[in-house]
Write a protein that holds these residues in place. Structure first.
Motif, PDB file in Angstrom:
ATOM      1  N   GLU A  72      57.045   9.794 -84.558  1.00 33.64           N
ATOM      2  CA  GLU A  72      55.739  10.310 -84.954  1.00 33.64           C
ATOM      3  C   GLU A  72      54.734   9.179 -85.095  1.00 33.64           C
ATOM      4  OE1 GLU A  72      57.667  13.806 -85.081  1.00 33.64           O
ATOM      5  OE2 GLU A  72      58.166  12.510 -86.762  1.00 33.64           O
ATOM      6  N   ARG A 103      52.445  12.640 -77.854  1.00 35.82           N
ATOM      7  CA  ARG A 103      53.643  12.986 -78.621  1.00 35.82           C
ATOM      8  C   ARG A 103      54.831  12.986 -77.689  1.00 35.82           C
ATOM      9  NH1 ARG A 103      50.963  17.368 -80.926  1.00 35.82           N
ATOM     10  NH2 ARG A 103      52.527  18.756 -80.032  1.00 35.82           N
ATOM     11  N   ARG A 151      57.300  14.240 -72.812  1.00 36.71           N
ATOM     12  CA  ARG A 151      56.009  13.826 -73.335  1.00 36.71           C
ATOM     13  C   ARG A 151      54.914  14.559 -72.561  1.00 36.71           C
ATOM     14  NH1 ARG A 151      53.558   8.061 -71.813  1.00 36.71           N
ATOM     15  NH2 ARG A 151      51.400   8.700 -72.074  1.00 36.71           N
ATOM     16  N   GLU A 210      58.919  13.834 -77.445  1.00 41.37           N
ATOM     17  CA  GLU A 210      60.087  14.465 -78.056  1.00 41.37           C
ATOM     18  C   GLU A 210      61.329  13.894 -77.410  1.00 41.37           C
ATOM     19  OE1 GLU A 210      59.217  18.968 -78.922  1.00 41.37           O
ATOM     20  OE2 GLU A 210      58.522  18.410 -76.923  1.00 41.37           O
TER      21      GLU A 210
END
Lengths: 224, 576
Positions: free
Chosen positions: B66, B184, B249, B186
């Motif tokens: 994050e 972001r 992403r 993942e």
């Protein structure tokens, strides 16, 4: 003579003149005023054809070409164009002689005669009879008015050389080279001496004629 | 104008594909760097977090994902703000414990325990080195890669770690470029059989699995209108629930296609190129216009006016070519003019030459007509004279034709077999009527065997005819003309024309045969009037490679002798 001759000439005046001269020379003339594609059997029975090249109808050379497929009759070409290619082509197609315009009527008649005479002359003969003279080539015997004339070897050779081409001039140089003995002195003067002896032996016949500038010629000796 | 427009369009056409290609290249470069950044970052992150991941693969998310995902990705960016040292701590901390653990953990699930044991145990601390052993290639890349990567991460160990893991670590600048916009990411762990304990992990296609065994798999796709980038990579260790990591992403809203920023760039580029082409073309176009004007002016002046040649480039060459063409045209025109002049002269001379004998002929005919009209006898001499004039005219016309052909040169002289015996016969036949009229004896002697030569029958006949005609025409009454044809054993012929006429004085003879005696001088009739005829005989002899000699004859007149080579018997006979 009375031989028939076919004239193919489109010009009326020239044609009429030629016909007249041919008749005057004792020939029988048939005159066509235009070219025709000749087929076998269409040619009149003639001894010679006088053919103009520039013709209405069929061109002269085409006519000659067609004619040569079935006939060997002598053809004398008349042409206004003094062009070598035309002549060469005409001769290749089988023409026997040609005459370029303008020409004298005598010239034409002479040519016609020469053409009609030629085959006879080319036959080699064993014996020549000319006027009072008789020459036997094989037997090497010469008679004048039936009387045997004794000749030397050289004299006989000179006479025989002339007799093989009667009425034609034989050059002195040719005679010197071919008749006189090369071993001995052979000059034109020697030849003249032999000829004058020959003439004496052949008299009264006057058959060995001097041709100015050329040599000698055998003639009938009666002025013909 | 047309030229400029065309060149401008050409320049545009040339620039456009370059621009497109560059945009495409830029785009693909960007994509690639994004992939590499994601890959490198993931690798680094997971290596650090290996223990966490393996402890709870079902819920593991990289801690820094994050907040920390961006920093490590852009190594350079990340480093300057050391406040984020926790990242550095993270990097530094995990390795020591991880390596033993990693080995231990990795071994049980892996079926190939022997390998692992052998490598894993002895170099305890150097666990990573054991991995290196499994991938020797990476080790070789090491120094270089480590050097570069080392600068990106403060920790000495970490960087070498993950750089080793990457077979192609190269692009150190990749990270710097790629992650400008935070995105972001993942992460989903998979074990060696591509089974994930994380329920959110997407299922992998067989294709991807197969490819992942060989190396990193990159995939792009669209999801809900967003462009996604996926990287599936194999960790530098074997086995465990985190043997493969899928990083996903969302791609930054790409400045992707050449829509916005390039437009102004390339339109500026194109217009610059076009403008410079058009400007540079100005002088060229002007020079072409000048040349056009020059050529037109030259043509208007009948090619008198020259075309100016300026400069040393292709346009000057063109001008020079025009100049050459102009010279050629002028030369041809001059030649043509000379020919025409020659023809006019020829016609005038011919007319003159024919008119005179024609007038004489008319006089004769008129006199004859008057005599006949008065009932008088027509004198034979008068008729002979008239015939002679007509004869002369005929030979004159033939001679003029022959002269034209001879002057035109060799191509007009035919070559075919010619029987000289026949030629002599025809020539005698032609002149005999006149000779008879003039009481000149005209005789000939030829060999029994035809003498054949190669040549132009018309010209040869004309040449012989000229000599014989002269002899007849100028011979005295009761005179003689003889033509003697002989061939020698050496394969030569001699054709002699002998007369006993007045002859020609020696200096006159030389003059008559002199070269270059043409035109009017040769054509005059008086005093001998033999000029044109002899001249043509001379030219014909020359055209055939024969010798022509004039000498006094033994009879006081003239002897003209042609001599040349006889045609060998191999060539078929033609009586011409």
């Amino acid at each position: 003579m009375g031989e028939r001759i076919l004239l193919v000439e489109d010009d009326a005046r020239l044609g009429a003149q030629i016909v007249e001269h041919l008749k005057g020379a004792g020939f029988e003339a048939e005159w066509w005023t235009e070219g025709r594609m000749l087929l076998p059997g269409e040619l009149p029975d003639v001894g010679l054809v006088v053919l103009d090249l520039m013709l209405p109808g069929t061109y002269g050379l085409d006519m000659l070409k067609a004619l040569r497929f079935f006939s060997e009759v002598p053809v004398l070409i008349l042409s206004a164009r003094n062009d070598t290619l035309d002549k060469v082509r005409a001769l290749k197609l089988g023409a026997d002689d040609y005459l370029t315009k303008p020409f004298w009527p005598e010239e034409l008649i002479e040519r016609v005669r020469a053409r009609l005479r030629r085959p006879v002359l080319q036959r080699p003969e064993a014996v020549l009879e000319l006027g009072p003279l008789r020459v036997d080539f094989q037997g090497r015997e010469v008679r004048v008015e039936g009387r045997v004339v004794e000749l030397t070897r050289v004299e006989f050779e000179v006479l025989a050389a002339l007799a093989r081409r009667p009425r034609e001039a034989v050059t002195r140089q040719w005679l010197v080279e071919h008749v006189l003995d090369p071993e001995r002195e052979g000059t034109e003067r020697t030849l003249d001496v032999h000829v004058s002896r020959l003439r004496r032996k052949l008299s009264p016949a006057q058959c060995v004629e001097t041709v100015w500038g050329v040599g000698y010629r055998l003639v009938a000796g009666d002025g013909s | 104008m047309k030229l400029r427009l065309r060149l401008a369009l050409t320049a545009m056409a040339a620039v456009l594909p370059v621009v497109v290609a560059m945009a495409y290249f830029q785009q693909s470069l960007r994509e690639r760097s994004q992939e590499e950044v994601l890959e490198a970052a993931t690798l680094a992150r997971v290596q650090v977090e290996r223990s966490r991941c393996e402890a709870s693969p079902e819920t593991w998310r990289p801690r820094p994902s994050e907040r920390g995902a961006p920093p490590p990705r852009r190594g350079e960016d990340g480093r300057p703000p050391p406040p984020r040292a926790p990242g550095g701590d993270d990097d530094g901390r995990p390795p020591p414990p991880r390596s033993p653990r990693g080995d231990d953990d990795g071994r049980p699930p892996a079926p190939r325990s022997s390998d692992e044991g052998a490598e894993g145990r002895p170099p305890r601390q150097g666990g990573p080195r054991g991995d290196d052993g499994a991938r020797p290639r990476a080790f070789m890349d090491g120094p270089d890669a480590r050097g570069r990567a080392g600068s990106s991460t403060p920790s000495g160990l970490g960087p070498s770690f993950f750089e080793d893991g990457r077979p192609s670590p190269g692009e150190g600048d990749g990270p710097g470029n790629g992650g400008r916009v935070p995105a972001r990411v993942e992460h989903f762990p998979y074990d060696a059989r591509f089974v994930s304990l994380n329920p959110r992990a997407p299922a992998l296609s067989e294709e991807m699995k197969a490819a992942a065994l060989d190396g990193t798999v990159v995939r792009r796709f669209e999801q809900d209108g967003r462009r996604m980038l996926e990287v599936l990579l194999r960790m530098p260790w074997e086995g465990g629930p985190c043997a493969f990591i899928l990083a996903r992403r969302e791609e930054p809203p790409s400045p992707s296609l050449l829509s916005l920023p390039p437009l102004k760039d390339w339109s500026l580029l194109v217009s610059t190129v076009v403008a410079s082409v058009v400007l540079a073309l100005g002088p060229v176009v002007r020079r072409i216009r000048m040349l056009t004007e020059d050529v037109r002016a030259s043509a208007r002046s009948g090619y008198e006016q020259p075309v100016a040649v300026r400069g040393r480039d292709e346009i000057a060459d063109l001008a020079r070519a025009f100049q050459e063409a102009r010279a050629e045209i002028q030369a041809r025109m001059a030649h043509q003019e000379a020919r025409e002049q020659g023809l006019r002269d020829f016609l005038a001379n011919t007319t003159h030459d024919v008119m005179t004998p024609l007038t004489v002929l008319q006089g004769h005919l008129s006199a004859m007509q008057q005599r006949v009209g008065r009932g008088e006898r027509v004198a034979a001499s008068e008729v002979a004279s008239a015939m002679s004039e007509a004869h002369y005219m005929a030979s004159l016309v033939h001679n003029l034709a022959a002269a034209t052909r001879l002057e035109a040169g060799a191509p007009h002289v035919q070559r075919s077999p010619v029987d000289l015996n026949d030629v002599v016969g025809r020539v005698l036949g032609r002149h005999q009527p006149i000779a008879r009229q003039q009481r000149i004896s005209l005789e000939s002697g030829v060999p029994a065997v035809p003498v054949r030569v190669l040549g132009d029958v018309t010209l040869i006949e004309q040449a012989v005819s000229n000599v014989v005609g002269n002899g007849v025409r100028y011979g005295r009454e009761e005179g003689h003309v003889a033509v003697v044809l002989e061939s020698t054993r050496e394969g030569r012929f001699h054709l002699r024309v002998i007369d006993d006429g007045p002859g020609i004085p020696e200096d006159e003879r030389t003059r008559l045969l002199a070269r270059g005696m043409r035109g009017n001088a040769a054509r005059t009739r008086a005093p001998e009037g033999q000029g044109l005829g002899l001249h043509i005989a001379h030219d014909v002899a020359q055209a055939h490679g024969w010798a022509l000699t004039l000498s006094p004859s033994e009879y006081g007149g003239l002897e003209v002798c042609f001599s040349g080579e006889v045609l060998s018997d191999a060539v078929p006979v033609s009586r011409a």
